[in-house]
Design a protein around this motif. Structure first.
Motif, PDB file in Angstrom:
ATOM      1  N   ILE A 182       0.949  -1.253  -0.020  1.00 19.23           N
ATOM      2  CA  ILE A 182       0.124  -0.077  -0.053  1.00 19.23           C
ATOM      3  C   ILE A 182       0.984   1.203  -0.059  1.00 19.23           C
ATOM      4  O   ILE A 182       1.602   1.626   0.894  1.00 19.23           O
ATOM      5  N   ASP A 183       0.916   1.968  -1.160  1.00 21.78           N
ATOM      6  CA  ASP A 183       2.003   3.036  -1.358  1.00 21.78           C
ATOM      7  C   ASP A 183       1.340   4.250  -0.987  1.00 21.78           C
ATOM      8  O   ASP A 183       1.927   5.402  -1.671  1.00 21.78           O
ATOM      9  N   PHE A 184       0.357   4.581  -0.162  1.00 22.43           N
ATOM     10  CA  PHE A 184      -0.162   5.853  -0.153  1.00 22.43           C
ATOM     11  C   PHE A 184       0.719   6.620   0.600  1.00 22.43           C
ATOM     12  O   PHE A 184       0.849   8.031   0.417  1.00 22.43           O
ATOM     13  N   LEU A 185       1.927   6.430   1.326  1.00 14.63           N
ATOM     14  CA  LEU A 185       2.997   7.313   2.021  1.00 14.63           C
ATOM     15  C   LEU A 185       3.962   7.421   1.280  1.00 14.63           C
ATOM     16  O   LEU A 185       4.860   8.366   1.320  1.00 14.63           O
ATOM     17  N   THR A 186       4.300   6.762   0.071  1.00 12.44           N
ATOM     18  CA  THR A 186       5.343   6.886  -0.543  1.00 12.44           C
ATOM     19  C   THR A 186       5.221   7.417  -2.277  1.00 12.44           C
ATOM     20  O   THR A 186       6.314   7.678  -2.774  1.00 12.44           O
ATOM     21  N   SER A 187       4.252   7.174  -2.837  1.00 12.11           N
ATOM     22  CA  SER A 187       3.720   7.156  -4.233  1.00 12.11           C
ATOM     23  C   SER A 187       3.934   8.444  -4.923  1.00 12.11           C
ATOM     24  O   SER A 187       4.149   8.695  -5.842  1.00 12.11           O
ATOM     25  N   GLY A 188       3.781   9.521  -3.739  1.00 14.02           N
ATOM     26  CA  GLY A 188       3.705  10.781  -4.593  1.00 14.02           C
ATOM     27  C   GLY A 188       2.063  11.399  -4.885  1.00 14.02           C
ATOM     28  O   GLY A 188       2.072  12.564  -5.161  1.00 14.02           O
ATOM     29  N   ARG A 189       1.363  10.379  -4.434  1.00 14.41           N
ATOM     30  CA  ARG A 189      -0.037  10.883  -4.884  1.00 14.41           C
ATOM     31  C   ARG A 189      -0.429  11.862  -3.676  1.00 14.41           C
ATOM     32  O   ARG A 189      -1.220  12.926  -4.221  1.00 14.41           O
ATOM     33  N   PHE A 190       0.179  11.805  -2.776  1.00 15.82           N
ATOM     34  CA  PHE A 190       0.205  12.835  -1.524  1.00 15.82           C
ATOM     35  C   PHE A 190       1.668  13.505  -1.627  1.00 15.82           C
ATOM     36  O   PHE A 190       2.427  13.229  -0.748  1.00 15.82           O
ATOM     37  N   PRO A 191       1.799  14.512  -2.236  1.00 19.73           N
ATOM     38  CA  PRO A 191       3.368  14.849  -2.150  1.00 19.73           C
ATOM     39  C   PRO A 191       4.018  15.467  -0.785  1.00 19.73           C
ATOM     40  O   PRO A 191       5.041  15.184  -0.656  1.00 19.73           O
ATOM     41  N   ASN A 192       3.093  16.084  -0.125  1.00 23.24           N
ATOM     42  CA  ASN A 192       3.667  16.478   1.089  1.00 23.24           C
ATOM     43  C   ASN A 192       3.647  15.356   2.098  1.00 23.24           C
ATOM     44  O   ASN A 192       4.674  15.345   2.927  1.00 23.24           O
ATOM     45  N   VAL A 193       2.707  14.472   2.055  1.00 24.47           N
ATOM     46  CA  VAL A 193       2.851  13.127   2.940  1.00 24.47           C
ATOM     47  C   VAL A 193       4.124  12.399   2.523  1.00 24.47           C
ATOM     48  O   VAL A 193       4.794  11.828   3.542  1.00 24.47           O
TER      49      VAL A 193
END
Length: 211
Positions: A182-193
């Motif tokens: 699950i790449d929510f923290l790393t994918s860049g979908r959320f750049p600030n995250v």
């Protein structure tokens, strides 16, 4: 007497405490609690921790459980003021810190922990993953991280521009998200995250515990 953690190195909550100890350079000893032998449910354990959950600490006779409470205690006692928690005299910084602590507890942990339970811990104990629940948790977490992205666009860390224990609280279950693909923290979908997660998860203390 050296501080003792009654826990397990595979436990997310134990590692939440350990990373704070490592950040502050506090000597400690782990007293291993064997889950396979149900030692966390044994009378001598539940006499201290009635819920039968790890960890608890024994700091020269003072016993305390709940990982986040332990982390606060360690930071207050062992030089974390101004490093990992704000000075309690600074009311506004403390309020923002408590806001961030509430965010992690309410808007990250239930979903990240739920996903770990379904995808990692259930199979570990021979139970079947509830795929519908996984999809629901992923959707909920994605929505929460969209709000995180807004907040982290305003400040470097969750409680402001300085690292606190609240940022560290995300590490154990955040790392398990990556293990689930699950790449929510790393994918860049959320750049600030992604920027925030890279900085927090690359700390030497966490890399040491994750090795």
């Amino acid at each position: 007497m050296v501080l003792k953690i009654y826990g397990n190195v595979l436990s997310t909550c134990t590692n939440r405490v350990r990373v704070v100890l490592e950040e502050l350079g506090v000597p400690y000893e782990i007293v291993n609690v064997d889950f396979a032998k149900q030692e966390h449910k044994a009378p001598e354990f539940t006499a201290v921790q009635p819920f039968g959950q790890v960890p608890y600490i024994d700091d020269d006779g003072f016993k305390l459980f709940e990982s986040r409470a332990i982390a606060r205690y360690i930071a207050l006692k062992y030089g974390g003021i101004g490093k990992l928690i704000p000075d309690p005299k600074d009311i506004q910084k403390t309020a923002l810190f408590e806001q961030a602590a509430s965010i992690e507890l309410s808007n990250f942990d239930p979903f990240a922990a739920g996903l770990a339970a379904e995808n990692i811990f259930k199979p570990m104990f021979g139970q079947q993953t509830d795929k519908a629940k996984v999809e629901a948790l992923k959707s909920q977490l994605e929505g929460k991280l969209a709000a995180y992205d807004v907040l982290l666009g305003r400040t470097k860390f969750l409680a402001g521009d300085e690292l606190t224990i609240v940022d560290l609280f995300h590490l154990p279950y955040g790392a398990l998200l990556e293990k689930q693909g699950i790449d929510f923290l790393t994918s860049g979908r959320f750049p600030n995250v992604a920027r925030w997660w890279k900085e927090v998860s690359s700390r030497e203390t966490w890399k040491k515990l994750s090795a």
